[in-house]
Design a protein around this motif. Sequence first.
Motif, PDB file in Angstrom:
ATOM      1  N   VAL A 171      47.856  19.307  44.089  1.00  0.00           N
ATOM      2  CA  VAL A 171      47.688  19.453  45.303  1.00  0.00           C
ATOM      3  C   VAL A 171      49.156  19.368  46.004  1.00  0.00           C
ATOM      4  O   VAL A 171      49.851  18.331  45.697  1.00  0.00           O
ATOM      5  CB  VAL A 171      46.734  18.433  46.037  1.00  0.00           C
ATOM      6  N   ASP A 229      45.518  13.237  45.529  1.00  0.00           N
ATOM      7  CA  ASP A 229      44.475  13.625  44.400  1.00  0.00           C
ATOM      8  C   ASP A 229      44.629  14.287  43.190  1.00  0.00           C
ATOM      9  O   ASP A 229      44.362  14.594  42.417  1.00  0.00           O
ATOM     10  CB  ASP A 229      43.441  14.338  45.162  1.00  0.00           C
ATOM     11  N   LEU A 288      41.286  18.435  49.819  1.00  0.00           N
ATOM     12  CA  LEU A 288      42.018  17.748  48.892  1.00  0.00           C
ATOM     13  C   LEU A 288      43.413  17.239  49.566  1.00  0.00           C
ATOM     14  O   LEU A 288      44.112  17.848  50.516  1.00  0.00           O
ATOM     15  CB  LEU A 288      42.571  18.838  47.696  1.00  0.00           C
ATOM     16  N   MET A 291      35.304  19.191  45.106  1.00  0.00           N
ATOM     17  CA  MET A 291      36.371  18.416  45.904  1.00  0.00           C
ATOM     18  C   MET A 291      36.928  19.107  46.889  1.00  0.00           C
ATOM     19  O   MET A 291      37.415  20.279  46.811  1.00  0.00           O
ATOM     20  CB  MET A 291      37.499  18.246  44.878  1.00  0.00           C
TER      21      MET A 291
END
Length: 124
Positions: A122, A91, A87, A84
């Motif tokens: 995040v 998310d 970010l 990932m």
Amino acid sequence: VQLQASGGGLVQAGDSLRLSCVASGRARTWSNNGMGWFRQVPGKEREFVAAISWNGGIIQYTDSVKGRFTISRDNGKNTVYLQMNSLKEEDTAVYFCGVSRSAYSANSASYTTWGQGTQVTVSS
């Protein structure tokens, strides 16, 4: 049979994480089954993130992660990964890995085995 997910954490927007999910507990491999990642936030249903077919030949992502996330698998290690990048706050969720009963599926109803989930947070 168990799936153990790991790699989540608290990061800032723009950072990267790599989630891993290892299948274990029985003398069988998952090499003939599709695997995938889903995510869930409180009060909402589990949503599809990415899926990969048994041989990696078919890969699908939800639109919101295309170009940022990459799913891959190592059948020799019974492991699926989710890289990932870039970010975003949106998310933030608990990420679940799963094994499909078929060679490939992006539908959670086709998944028979789920890991315990790993939290990804995040911050801005």
